[in-house]
Design an enzyme around this catalytic site. Structure first.
Site, PDB file in Angstrom:
ATOM      1  N   ASP A   1      61.759  76.751  70.041  1.00  0.00           N
ATOM      2  CA  ASP A   1      62.792  77.620  69.475  1.00  0.00           C
ATOM      3  C   ASP A   1      62.173  78.790  68.704  1.00  0.00           C
ATOM      4  O   ASP A   1      62.255  78.873  67.472  1.00  0.00           O
ATOM      5  CB  ASP A   1      63.687  76.781  68.552  1.00  0.00           C
ATOM      6  CG  ASP A   1      64.828  77.594  67.945  1.00  0.00           C
ATOM      7  OD1 ASP A   1      65.425  77.101  66.966  1.00  0.00           O
ATOM      8  OD2 ASP A   1      65.113  78.706  68.452  1.00  0.00           O
TER       9      ASP A   1
ATOM     10  N   HIS B   1      67.124  80.474  69.008  1.00  0.00           N
ATOM     11  CA  HIS B   1      68.540  80.051  69.024  1.00  0.00           C
ATOM     12  C   HIS B   1      69.453  81.044  68.312  1.00  0.00           C
ATOM     13  O   HIS B   1      70.680  80.904  68.362  1.00  0.00           O
ATOM     14  CB  HIS B   1      68.700  78.642  68.434  1.00  0.00           C
ATOM     15  CG  HIS B   1      68.764  78.579  66.944  1.00  0.00           C
ATOM     16  ND1 HIS B   1      67.736  78.079  66.177  1.00  0.00           N
ATOM     17  CD2 HIS B   1      69.724  78.939  66.069  1.00  0.00           C
ATOM     18  CE1 HIS B   1      68.076  78.144  64.901  1.00  0.00           C
ATOM     19  NE2 HIS B   1      69.272  78.676  64.805  1.00  0.00           N
TER      20      HIS B   1
ATOM     21  N   SER C   1      67.816  80.064  59.575  1.00  0.00           N
ATOM     22  CA  SER C   1      67.198  79.982  60.914  1.00  0.00           C
ATOM     23  C   SER C   1      66.292  81.172  61.179  1.00  0.00           C
ATOM     24  O   SER C   1      66.653  82.316  60.927  1.00  0.00           O
ATOM     25  CB  SER C   1      68.284  79.975  61.984  1.00  0.00           C
ATOM     26  OG  SER C   1      69.081  78.823  61.893  1.00  0.00           O
TER      27      SER C   1
HETATM   28  C1  LIG Z   1      68.294  76.050  59.924  1.00  0.00           C
HETATM   29  C2  LIG Z   1      69.365  75.309  60.652  1.00  0.00           C
HETATM   30  C3  LIG Z   1      69.681  75.627  61.966  1.00  0.00           C
HETATM   31  C4  LIG Z   1      70.672  74.906  62.621  1.00  0.00           C
HETATM   32 BR1  LIG Z   1      71.057  75.357  64.413  1.00  0.00          BR
HETATM   33  C5  LIG Z   1      71.365  73.870  62.029  1.00  0.00           C
HETATM   34  N1  LIG Z   1      72.373  73.177  62.740  1.00  0.00           N
HETATM   35  C6  LIG Z   1      71.993  72.155  63.592  1.00  0.00           C
HETATM   36  N2  LIG Z   1      70.961  71.344  63.413  1.00  0.00           N
HETATM   37  C7  LIG Z   1      70.969  70.485  64.478  1.00  0.00           C
HETATM   38  C8  LIG Z   1      71.989  70.855  65.314  1.00  0.00           C
HETATM   39  N3  LIG Z   1      72.611  71.886  64.746  1.00  0.00           N
HETATM   40  C9  LIG Z   1      71.042  73.538  60.695  1.00  0.00           C
HETATM   41  C10 LIG Z   1      71.483  72.582  59.794  1.00  0.00           C
HETATM   42 CL1  LIG Z   1      72.706  71.398  60.064  1.00  0.00          CL
HETATM   43  C11 LIG Z   1      70.783  72.731  58.636  1.00  0.00           C
HETATM   44  N4  LIG Z   1      69.895  73.745  58.775  1.00  0.00           N
HETATM   45  C12 LIG Z   1      70.034  74.251  60.026  1.00  0.00           C
END
Ligand SMILES: Cc1cc(Br)c(Nc2ncc[nH]2)c2c(Cl)c[nH]c12
Length: 304
Positions: A101, A53, A230
């Site tokens: 992902d 992502h 992420s």
């Molecule tokens: C690591 C991380 C990635 C993403 Br993409 C997030 N965003 C999100 N999660 C569900 C939909 N979008 C978050 C959140 Cl919020 C906290 N940590 C995350």
């Protein structure tokens, strides 16, 4: 010599990158939109394992840079998992779907391993058997899964950004528990608290078999991920060796949103203010092994 994966400098005066020599920072430049930042882990001389992502189909390799410590690398290609499709369930009211992902970023030049650049062990490889001090080739992938992901709350770690006293950014290890026990259900149920999933009735549509779940306040308060984490690795430490079992994918609450980064100084304890339903979801590396094996077949990783 056969390079040893998952080996780091442990002494307290070692540099952050020496303590986490697989840690990679990924930046994607988007015209007029600034940068997106993600993390990743070096898994071989040419590949970084991260989250799919972090990239969009329009991103070109030239827009992406990878840093391992101070060293910058060019990106040759991004190989996202073929079953990753963020819009797959849009018609069912699920705006973002993070199943599968994961992505492998091919970099150049070839990484010269050193105390600040060394791959982490992937499960079900000969290197992981060595790191786990198990005989090769007698030890199986199933053995690795039983050792690394037994039933129960499993201690694991990820690395997040922090501000050190010099004012520039450093990295800080966070310890979290993978709920691989009866608490797994409660962990996954809390996914409904994510703003994107409030209308979801059957949470297993969103939290598929591919995910590991961390966070929450039982049995201890777990720190949470931020969006910028992420793609980073979720790691199991076994004695003084490190094996990656997850890729940070998404979470319920972005604890860094509009907040200053925590201090790198462990003593300055950052009061954890996350709610009990703040959970994080990571792609389980064991669930994407066929894809990893295929993509990394030329990297000399010797998959079991
Ligand atoms: C690591 C991380 C990635 C993403 Br993409 C997030 N965003 C999100 N999660 C569900 C939909 N979008 C978050 C959140 Cl919020 C906290 N940590 C995350």
């Amino acid at each position: 010599t056969l390079s040893m994966c998952g080996l780091a400098k442990e002494h307290s005066s070692a540099e952050q990158q020496e303590k986490n020599p697989w840690h990679a920072s990924i930046s994607i430049r988007r015209e007029g939109k600034g940068f997106e930042h993600c993390k990743g882990a070096l898994v071989s001389e040419y590949f970084i394992l991260t989250a799919a992502h972090c990239f969009t189909i329009d991103d070109k390799a030239e827009q992406i840079t990878v840093k391992i410590g101070r060293q910058g690398f060019n990106v040759v290609a991004v190989h996202s998992h073929p079953q990753y499709q963020i819009g797959k369930l849009r018609d069912q009211g699920i705006p973002e779907f993070y199943d599968y992902d994961v992505a492998l970023v091919k970099i150049q030049p070839k990484v010269k391993f050193s105390s600040v650049a060394r791959p982490i062990c992937l499960p079900c490889t000969a290197g992981a058997s060595r790191a786990l001090r198990k005989p090769h080739p007698q030890t199986t992938c199933k053995d690795h899964e039983e050792i690394l992901l037994p039933a129960g709350n499993i201690l694991s770690l990820f690395v997040t950004d922090c501000i050190n006293n010099g004012g520039n950014s450093g990295m800080r290890r966070q310890t979290v528990r993978i709920k691989n026990s009866e608490q797994k259900v409660a962990c996954e149920e809390d996914a409904k608290k994510a703003k994107h999933y409030v209308n979801v009735t059957n949470i297993s549509d969103v939290v598929t078999d591919r995910f590991l779940c961390t966070g929450g306040i039982h049995p201890e308060v777990d720190p949470n991920t931020c969006k910028g984490d992420s793609g980073g690795p979720l790691i199991i430490q076994n004695r003084l060796r490190y094996v990656q079992v997850g890729v940070i994918s998404w979470g319920v609450v972005d604890v860094c949103k509009n907040k200053r980064l925590p201090s790198c100084d462990k003593n300055k304890h950052v009061p954890v203010q996350s709610p009990s339903y703040a959970r994080d979801f990571h792609i389980n590396v064991f669930k994407v092994l066929p894809w990893l094996k295929e993509q990394l077949s030329m990297e000399g990783l010797d998959f079991l």
